[in-house]
Design an enzyme around this catalytic site. Sequence first.
Site, short mmCIF file in Angstrom:
data_model
loop_
_atom_site.label_atom_id
_atom_site.label_comp_id
_atom_site.label_asym_id
_atom_site.label_seq_id
_atom_site.Cartn_x
_atom_site.Cartn_y
_atom_site.Cartn_z
N ASN A 7 38.76 24.31 47.81
CA ASN A 7 37.78 25.39 47.60
C ASN A 7 37.04 25.13 46.29
O ASN A 7 37.66 25.04 45.22
CB ASN A 7 38.54 26.73 47.57
CG ASN A 7 37.60 27.91 47.35
OD1 ASN A 7 36.70 27.85 46.52
ND2 ASN A 7 37.82 28.99 48.06
N HIS A 10 34.72 27.73 42.23
CA HIS A 10 34.69 27.91 40.77
C HIS A 10 33.93 26.81 40.04
O HIS A 10 33.68 26.93 38.84
CB HIS A 10 36.10 28.16 40.24
CG HIS A 10 36.61 29.47 40.77
ND1 HIS A 10 35.93 30.65 40.59
CD2 HIS A 10 37.69 29.77 41.53
CE1 HIS A 10 36.57 31.63 41.20
NE2 HIS A 10 37.64 31.12 41.79
N HIS A 43 33.28 30.22 49.59
CA HIS A 43 33.20 31.65 49.91
C HIS A 43 31.83 32.14 49.46
O HIS A 43 31.54 32.15 48.27
CB HIS A 43 34.32 32.39 49.15
CG HIS A 43 34.42 33.84 49.47
ND1 HIS A 43 35.45 34.63 49.00
CD2 HIS A 43 33.65 34.68 50.21
CE1 HIS A 43 35.30 35.87 49.43
NE2 HIS A 43 34.20 35.91 50.16
N ARG A 45 29.97 35.04 48.75
CA ARG A 45 30.24 36.47 48.55
C ARG A 45 28.95 37.26 48.63
O ARG A 45 27.87 36.75 48.33
CB ARG A 45 30.91 36.69 47.19
CG ARG A 45 32.29 36.08 47.08
CD ARG A 45 32.96 36.51 45.79
NE ARG A 45 33.40 37.87 45.86
CZ ARG A 45 34.66 38.26 46.06
NH1 ARG A 45 35.63 37.37 46.16
NH2 ARG A 45 34.97 39.53 46.12
N ARG A 49 28.21 35.75 43.45
CA ARG A 49 28.64 35.50 42.07
C ARG A 49 28.90 34.03 41.79
O ARG A 49 28.88 33.61 40.65
CB ARG A 49 29.88 36.33 41.72
CG ARG A 49 31.12 35.90 42.43
CD ARG A 49 32.33 36.68 41.96
NE ARG A 49 32.29 38.06 42.42
CZ ARG A 49 33.36 38.83 42.47
NH1 ARG A 49 34.53 38.37 42.05
NH2 ARG A 49 33.28 40.07 42.91
N GLU A 70 34.19 30.93 54.02
CA GLU A 70 34.86 32.23 53.96
C GLU A 70 33.78 33.30 53.79
O GLU A 70 32.88 33.13 52.96
CB GLU A 70 35.78 32.30 52.74
CG GLU A 70 36.92 31.32 52.78
CD GLU A 70 37.69 31.32 51.46
OE1 GLU A 70 37.31 32.04 50.52
OE2 GLU A 70 38.66 30.57 51.37
N THR A 101 39.71 37.56 46.03
CA THR A 101 40.11 38.27 47.25
C THR A 101 41.50 38.88 47.08
O THR A 101 42.47 38.16 46.89
CB THR A 101 40.12 37.29 48.45
OG1 THR A 101 38.94 36.50 48.38
CG2 THR A 101 40.17 38.03 49.76
N GLU A 151 45.04 32.40 58.41
CA GLU A 151 45.37 31.86 57.08
C GLU A 151 46.22 32.91 56.39
O GLU A 151 45.78 34.04 56.17
CB GLU A 151 44.10 31.57 56.28
CG GLU A 151 44.46 31.03 54.89
CD GLU A 151 43.28 30.51 54.08
OE1 GLU A 151 42.26 30.07 54.67
OE2 GLU A 151 43.38 30.56 52.84
N HIS A 191 45.82 30.86 48.55
CA HIS A 191 45.55 31.84 47.50
C HIS A 191 46.62 31.78 46.42
O HIS A 191 47.81 31.97 46.70
CB HIS A 191 45.46 33.28 48.02
CG HIS A 191 44.65 34.12 47.07
ND1 HIS A 191 43.29 34.28 47.19
CD2 HIS A 191 45.00 34.76 45.94
CE1 HIS A 191 42.85 35.01 46.19
NE2 HIS A 191 43.87 35.31 45.41
N GLY A 213 41.87 26.37 45.47
CA GLY A 213 40.64 26.32 44.69
C GLY A 213 40.85 26.34 43.19
O GLY A 213 40.73 25.32 42.50
#
Length: 245
Positions: A7, A10, A43, A45, A49, A70, A101, A151, A191, A213
């Site tokens: 992921n 970031h 992801h 969002r 962001r 995602e 999340t 997941e 996660h 990630g």
Amino acid sequence: MPKLGVNIDHVATVRQARKTNEPDPVWAAALAELGGADQITIHLREDRRHIQDRDLEVLRRTVNVPLNLECAVNDEMLAIAIANRPDQVCLVPEKREEVTTEGGLDVAGQLTSVTKAVARLSECGIAVSLFVDPCQAQIVASAKTGASIVELHTGSFAHAFRSSEMTARLEEIKRAAVQACQLSMRVDAGHGLTYSNVSLIAAIKEIHELNIGHSIVSRAVLVGMERAVREMKEILLRSSSSNGR
Ligand code: PXP
């Protein structure tokens, strides 16, 4: 061995801190592929962001391993997913105020809307994964939607790591993985997984793929720091030697 989905959100978080064009998550995805990533995960969002619409569009054209998007279960995001055709969509809950999340999608509580979303995406040939807490009710509901993948949210395990509660959280994940397999679903997990806690999850034989990630991006910043500073020093050295300093 489970497959590794990397992921890269970031990387985009660092770019968005300055709203500039570096570091580019597209470049990071190519390097992740060189490192052996089996999948690239992003992801998009609702508040944009980190990952931007442009990132999804360019990644769709450049990533050579499966691309996993995602997103939240809403019309805007489903339309974007369908327009861009990632290989896989992972439906996640989303709250604007959350840092990341928090908790899995309440599939049992939103069975109709999730089932409709799964059907819309599946009709377009997109594999659908549901990001759920490792609990029986959510796994059973996930199977009812027609999604082929769950997941499992490993956040509670990751937070409990190093405490007595960790074994209980790990057992929950193992039970959920077995249950999802029995319902003929593919089982992924992710996660909060880090270089210290991942091996306990990776050892669960039912788990097909892990999405990781923050910890990988964090490690990349540190293992790359020495070289990055050295390269800047070399430029300084070259430019000062050209003016005789
Ligand atoms: N899987 C899902 C569904 C997520 O939402 C996230 C966070 O974006 C991850 C995996 C990766 O979590 P982490 O960044 O903590 O490794």
